[in-house]
Enzyme design. Sequence first.
Site, mmCIF file in Angstrom:
data_model
loop_
_atom_site.group_PDB
_atom_site.id
_atom_site.type_symbol
_atom_site.label_atom_id
_atom_site.label_comp_id
_atom_site.label_asym_id
_atom_site.label_seq_id
_atom_site.Cartn_x
_atom_site.Cartn_y
_atom_site.Cartn_z
ATOM 1 N N GLY A 45 0.794 -1.076 -0.258
ATOM 2 C CA GLY A 45 -0.030 0.008 -0.085
ATOM 3 C C GLY A 45 0.653 0.927 0.260
ATOM 4 O O GLY A 45 1.814 0.447 0.410
ATOM 5 N N GLN A 50 2.864 9.796 1.307
ATOM 6 C CA GLN A 50 4.795 8.814 1.841
ATOM 7 C C GLN A 50 5.318 9.473 0.260
ATOM 8 O O GLN A 50 6.419 9.501 0.283
ATOM 9 C CB GLN A 50 3.831 7.999 1.613
ATOM 10 N N CYS A 98 5.971 0.104 7.507
ATOM 11 C CA CYS A 98 5.645 1.621 6.520
ATOM 12 C C CYS A 98 6.921 1.870 6.275
ATOM 13 O O CYS A 98 7.821 1.836 6.712
ATOM 14 C CB CYS A 98 5.036 2.217 7.640
ATOM 15 N N LEU A 99 6.400 1.920 4.753
ATOM 16 C CA LEU A 99 7.494 2.899 4.100
ATOM 17 C C LEU A 99 8.349 3.768 4.321
ATOM 18 O O LEU A 99 9.598 4.570 3.877
ATOM 19 C CB LEU A 99 6.837 2.407 2.208
ATOM 20 N N HIS A 140 -4.488 1.208 7.562
ATOM 21 C CA HIS A 140 -2.947 1.625 7.555
ATOM 22 C C HIS A 140 -2.988 2.689 7.155
ATOM 23 O O HIS A 140 -2.069 4.050 7.329
ATOM 24 C CB HIS A 140 -1.796 0.162 7.571
ATOM 25 N N GLU A 141 -3.588 2.641 6.073
ATOM 26 C CA GLU A 141 -2.805 3.417 4.541
ATOM 27 C C GLU A 141 -4.438 4.902 4.565
ATOM 28 O O GLU A 141 -3.856 5.772 4.629
ATOM 29 C CB GLU A 141 -3.344 3.348 2.992
ATOM 30 N N HIS A 144 -2.595 7.392 7.663
ATOM 31 C CA HIS A 144 -1.489 8.218 6.557
ATOM 32 C C HIS A 144 -2.188 9.625 5.824
ATOM 33 O O HIS A 144 -1.524 10.848 5.928
ATOM 34 C CB HIS A 144 -0.812 7.900 5.345
#
Length: 186
Positions: A45, A50, A98-99, A140-141, A144
Amino acid sequence: MIYPITVYGEPLLRKVAEPIAKNMDGLQQLIDDMFETMYHSDGVGLAAPQIGKSLRIFVIDASSAADDEPELEGFKKAFINPEILERRGDEWVMNEGCLSLPEIREDVSRPEFVKIKYMDENFVEHVEEYGGFAARVIQHEYDHLEGVLFIDYLSPLRKRMLKGKLTAISKGKVHPAYRIVIPGKK
């Protein structure tokens, strides 16, 4: 185009993202670039903050979990201007990464099911319910877009234990397999 990933310490990651206008120029290109960036970074994702864009959009490809959850075969979607309508079910723990927080993985508890309203890339509205891994990635996304990171769900003690790693990330002292933007440096 593959974007560098915005990492912990960048103020944009803590802001509520702005809605996308229906007539936004370059929307399909942005979606394509977000998928390309996500795949290049080995993510499932990716949210616009991000990649340094304060926009209410995230992309997901959860098909990698199809062995455990066959309904996720081919699950690849863009969620534009999403709104979580309901979170329900038992809380369950899963190890998340997470990236934007390279080299950190932690157990996070989230509700099992989510009901979400969103627009697809053609600005067609959908209201759908998801469970399991898809619900986890969506939550999660979505976080953000609200300026929330998965570390915000950790205990104060666990956060203190991660302080050194978080400081290292914010100073660019990490070496993920993808390009990052060090906070304060463009």
